[in-house]
Design a protein around this motif. Structure first.
Motif, PDB file in Angstrom:
ATOM      1  N   ASP A   4       0.858  -1.188   0.000  1.00 40.06           N
ATOM      2  CA  ASP A   4       0.000   0.000   0.000  1.00 40.06           C
ATOM      3  C   ASP A   4       0.888   1.230   0.000  1.00 40.06           C
ATOM      4  O   ASP A   4       1.530   1.545   1.001  1.00 40.06           O
ATOM      5  CB  ASP A   4      -0.904  -0.013   1.236  1.00 40.06           C
ATOM      6  CG  ASP A   4      -1.858   1.158   1.286  1.00 40.06           C
ATOM      7  OD1 ASP A   4      -1.791   2.055   0.415  1.00 40.06           O
ATOM      8  OD2 ASP A   4      -2.682   1.201   2.212  1.00 40.06           O
ATOM      9  N   TRP A   5       0.945   1.923  -1.130  1.00 36.78           N
ATOM     10  CA  TRP A   5       1.833   3.081  -1.235  1.00 36.78           C
ATOM     11  C   TRP A   5       1.436   4.192  -0.281  1.00 36.78           C
ATOM     12  O   TRP A   5       2.256   4.990   0.126  1.00 36.78           O
ATOM     13  CB  TRP A   5       1.951   3.580  -2.682  1.00 36.78           C
ATOM     14  CG  TRP A   5       0.668   3.755  -3.449  1.00 36.78           C
ATOM     15  CD1 TRP A   5       0.103   2.856  -4.309  1.00 36.78           C
ATOM     16  CD2 TRP A   5      -0.184   4.893  -3.451  1.00 36.78           C
ATOM     17  NE1 TRP A   5      -1.057   3.362  -4.835  1.00 36.78           N
ATOM     18  CE2 TRP A   5      -1.260   4.623  -4.324  1.00 36.78           C
ATOM     19  CE3 TRP A   5      -0.178   6.122  -2.799  1.00 36.78           C
ATOM     20  CZ2 TRP A   5      -2.284   5.522  -4.568  1.00 36.78           C
ATOM     21  CZ3 TRP A   5      -1.198   7.023  -3.038  1.00 36.78           C
ATOM     22  CH2 TRP A   5      -2.234   6.723  -3.912  1.00 36.78           C
ATOM     23  N   ARG A   6       0.189   4.230   0.137  1.00 30.38           N
ATOM     24  CA  ARG A   6      -0.244   5.241   1.111  1.00 30.38           C
ATOM     25  C   ARG A   6       0.449   5.032   2.458  1.00 30.38           C
ATOM     26  O   ARG A   6       0.792   5.985   3.141  1.00 30.38           O
ATOM     27  CB  ARG A   6      -1.757   5.207   1.281  1.00 30.38           C
ATOM     28  CG  ARG A   6      -2.516   5.734   0.082  1.00 30.38           C
ATOM     29  CD  ARG A   6      -4.013   5.403   0.200  1.00 30.38           C
ATOM     30  NE  ARG A   6      -4.684   5.471  -1.075  1.00 30.38           N
ATOM     31  CZ  ARG A   6      -4.719   4.506  -1.973  1.00 30.38           C
ATOM     32  NH1 ARG A   6      -4.128   3.358  -1.745  1.00 30.38           N
ATOM     33  NH2 ARG A   6      -5.339   4.667  -3.117  1.00 30.38           N
ATOM     34  N   ALA A   7       0.663   3.771   2.813  1.00 27.68           N
ATOM     35  CA  ALA A   7       1.329   3.454   4.078  1.00 27.68           C
ATOM     36  C   ALA A   7       2.799   3.873   4.058  1.00 27.68           C
ATOM     37  O   ALA A   7       3.419   4.003   5.112  1.00 27.68           O
ATOM     38  CB  ALA A   7       1.218   1.957   4.368  1.00 27.68           C
ATOM     39  N   TYR A  19       2.848   8.161   0.573  1.00 27.69           N
ATOM     40  CA  TYR A  19       2.326   8.768  -0.651  1.00 27.69           C
ATOM     41  C   TYR A  19       0.843   9.032  -0.454  1.00 27.69           C
ATOM     42  O   TYR A  19       0.077   8.122  -0.188  1.00 27.69           O
ATOM     43  CB  TYR A  19       2.554   7.853  -1.860  1.00 27.69           C
ATOM     44  CG  TYR A  19       4.004   7.736  -2.241  1.00 27.69           C
ATOM     45  CD1 TYR A  19       4.567   8.617  -3.144  1.00 27.69           C
ATOM     46  CD2 TYR A  19       4.816   6.758  -1.678  1.00 27.69           C
ATOM     47  CE1 TYR A  19       5.908   8.532  -3.492  1.00 27.69           C
ATOM     48  CE2 TYR A  19       6.156   6.663  -2.016  1.00 27.69           C
ATOM     49  CZ  TYR A  19       6.687   7.550  -2.919  1.00 27.69           C
ATOM     50  OH  TYR A  19       8.009   7.460  -3.253  1.00 27.69           O
ATOM     51  N   GLY A  20       0.448  10.282  -0.587  1.00 26.33           N
ATOM     52  CA  GLY A  20      -0.946  10.635  -0.324  1.00 26.33           C
ATOM     53  C   GLY A  20      -1.722  11.130  -1.518  1.00 26.33           C
ATOM     54  O   GLY A  20      -2.905  11.413  -1.422  1.00 26.33           O
ATOM     55  N   GLU A  39      -2.632  10.589  -5.754  1.00 28.85           N
ATOM     56  CA  GLU A  39      -2.562   9.822  -6.995  1.00 28.85           C
ATOM     57  C   GLU A  39      -3.243  10.633  -8.081  1.00 28.85           C
ATOM     58  O   GLU A  39      -4.351  11.115  -7.905  1.00 28.85           O
ATOM     59  CB  GLU A  39      -3.234   8.456  -6.874  1.00 28.85           C
ATOM     60  CG  GLU A  39      -3.140   7.653  -8.157  1.00 28.85           C
ATOM     61  CD  GLU A  39      -3.730   6.259  -8.060  1.00 28.85           C
ATOM     62  OE1 GLU A  39      -3.521   5.484  -9.007  1.00 28.85           O
ATOM     63  OE2 GLU A  39      -4.391   5.944  -7.068  1.00 28.85           O
ATOM     64  N   GLU A  52       7.843   7.354  -9.680  1.00 29.40           N
ATOM     65  CA  GLU A  52       6.499   7.666  -9.194  1.00 29.40           C
ATOM     66  C   GLU A  52       5.409   7.321 -10.202  1.00 29.40           C
ATOM     67  O   GLU A  52       4.224   7.376  -9.875  1.00 29.40           O
ATOM     68  CB  GLU A  52       6.404   9.156  -8.811  1.00 29.40           C
ATOM     69  CG  GLU A  52       7.248   9.543  -7.619  1.00 29.40           C
ATOM     70  CD  GLU A  52       8.704   9.871  -7.968  1.00 29.40           C
ATOM     71  OE1 GLU A  52       9.452  10.228  -7.047  1.00 29.40           O
ATOM     72  OE2 GLU A  52       9.106   9.760  -9.148  1.00 29.40           O
ATOM     73  N   ILE A  85       2.023   8.720  -8.484  1.00 29.23           N
ATOM     74  CA  ILE A  85       1.824   8.938  -7.054  1.00 29.23           C
ATOM     75  C   ILE A  85       2.835   9.962  -6.564  1.00 29.23           C
ATOM     76  O   ILE A  85       3.926  10.082  -7.122  1.00 29.23           O
ATOM     77  CB  ILE A  85       1.932   7.628  -6.233  1.00 29.23           C
ATOM     78  CG1 ILE A  85       3.285   6.961  -6.425  1.00 29.23           C
ATOM     79  CG2 ILE A  85       0.783   6.690  -6.562  1.00 29.23           C
ATOM     80  CD1 ILE A  85       3.543   5.784  -5.498  1.00 29.23           C
ATOM     81  N   ARG A  88       4.012  12.257  -2.695  1.00 34.15           N
ATOM     82  CA  ARG A  88       3.825  12.373  -1.243  1.00 34.15           C
ATOM     83  C   ARG A  88       2.735  13.379  -0.897  1.00 34.15           C
ATOM     84  O   ARG A  88       1.943  13.159   0.013  1.00 34.15           O
ATOM     85  CB  ARG A  88       5.144  12.761  -0.578  1.00 34.15           C
ATOM     86  CG  ARG A  88       6.185  11.648  -0.603  1.00 34.15           C
ATOM     87  CD  ARG A  88       7.452  12.027   0.139  1.00 34.15           C
ATOM     88  NE  ARG A  88       8.107  13.194  -0.408  1.00 34.15           N
ATOM     89  CZ  ARG A  88       8.917  13.200  -1.466  1.00 34.15           C
ATOM     90  NH1 ARG A  88       9.152  12.071  -2.098  1.00 34.15           N
ATOM     91  NH2 ARG A  88       9.482  14.307  -1.897  1.00 34.15           N
ATOM     92  N   ASP A  89       2.704  14.480  -1.617  1.00 34.98           N
ATOM     93  CA  ASP A  89       1.724  15.551  -1.380  1.00 34.98           C
ATOM     94  C   ASP A  89       1.628  16.381  -2.650  1.00 34.98           C
ATOM     95  O   ASP A  89       2.284  16.086  -3.649  1.00 34.98           O
ATOM     96  CB  ASP A  89       2.131  16.406  -0.170  1.00 34.98           C
ATOM     97  CG  ASP A  89       3.554  16.925  -0.254  1.00 34.98           C
ATOM     98  OD1 ASP A  89       4.039  17.208  -1.377  1.00 34.98           O
ATOM     99  OD2 ASP A  89       4.205  17.034   0.804  1.00 34.98           O
ATOM    100  N   THR A 113     -10.973   5.644  -3.952  1.00 35.90           N
ATOM    101  CA  THR A 113     -11.035   4.364  -4.643  1.00 35.90           C
ATOM    102  C   THR A 113     -12.282   3.650  -4.136  1.00 35.90           C
ATOM    103  O   THR A 113     -12.386   3.340  -2.954  1.00 35.90           O
ATOM    104  CB  THR A 113      -9.783   3.511  -4.352  1.00 35.90           C
ATOM    105  OG1 THR A 113      -8.643   4.239  -4.806  1.00 35.90           O
ATOM    106  CG2 THR A 113      -9.856   2.167  -5.052  1.00 35.90           C
TER     107      THR A 113
END
Length: 152
Positions: free
Chosen positions: A57-60, A63-64, A66, A93, A111, A113-114, A143
Motif C-alpha cells: 500500500d503506497w499510502r502506508a 504517498y498521499g 494519486e 512515481e 503517485i 507524497r503531497d 477508490t
C-alpha cells in the motif's frame, strides 16, 4: 489449455490466499494434495498463473496523492510512443502506464507524497517528456473498488 470446474475451485482458493500451502489449497478446494499440485503446476506452465507477488500500500509509505494523466501524443514521429513510454518508465512515481486507441494515447498513474511533490514531479519529469501534444490530469479522490480477483 482448458480450465475445468476443479481448476476454477482451486484458482478461487489460490486467488483468495496465494500464500497457502498446496495441502491447504487442496483441502479448501476439495481435492487431494497431489491433484492440486499437478493442477497448479499445469496452470503455471500454461501461463494462467503468472506468479506470486507482494502488494504494498503506497499510502502506508507516505504517498498521499494519486493523479491519472491522460496524454495525447504528437505522433508525427514514428518513435513517439516508444520514446515516451521508455522515459515514463524511468520515473519511479509512475506506477502504471497504459496505452489506448482513440483520442487519448497513454495514461500514466502517478503517485506523490503531497501536492507540492506532485507539482515538482509534473514540472520537472512529466512536462519534459517528449512528443506530448496534450495532457489532462485527473486527481483521484477515492477508490471505490479495487479488486484484482477474477470472477471464477
Amino acid at each position: 489449455m482448458q480450465v475445468d470446474d476443479q481448476d476454477r475451485r482451486l484458482l478461487r482458493q489460490y486467488q483468495a490466499d496465494p500464500s497457502l500451502s498446496a495441502a491447504a489449497l487442496a483441502e479448501r478446494a476439495g481435492m487431494t494434495r497431489a491433484s492440486a499440485w499437478r493442477r497448479l503446476e499445469r496452470m503455471q506452465a500454461a501461463g494462467i498463473i503468472t506468479g506470486l507477488r507482494g502488494v504494498i500500500d503506497w499510502r502506508a509509505l507516505g504517498y498521499g496523492v494519486e493523479v491519472s494523466l491522460r496524454l495525447t501524443l504528437d505522433k508525427s514521429q514514428a518513435s513517439a510512443f516508444d520514446t515516451v513510454i521508455a522515459r515514463a518508465r524511468d520515473i519511479p512515481e509512475v506506477i502504471e502506464i497504459q496505452t489506448f486507441l482513440g483520442r487519448v494515447d497513454l495514461r500514466l498513474s502517478v503517485i506523490a507524497r503531497d501536492m507540492h511533490h506532485y507539482q515538482e514531479l509534473y514540472k520537472t519529469r512529466i512536462l519534459t517528456l517528449p512528443h506530448i501534444a496534450e495532457i489532462e490530469a485527473l486527481m483521484q479522490v477515492a477508490t471505490i473498488k479495487q479488486d484484482e480477483s477474477l470472477p471464477l
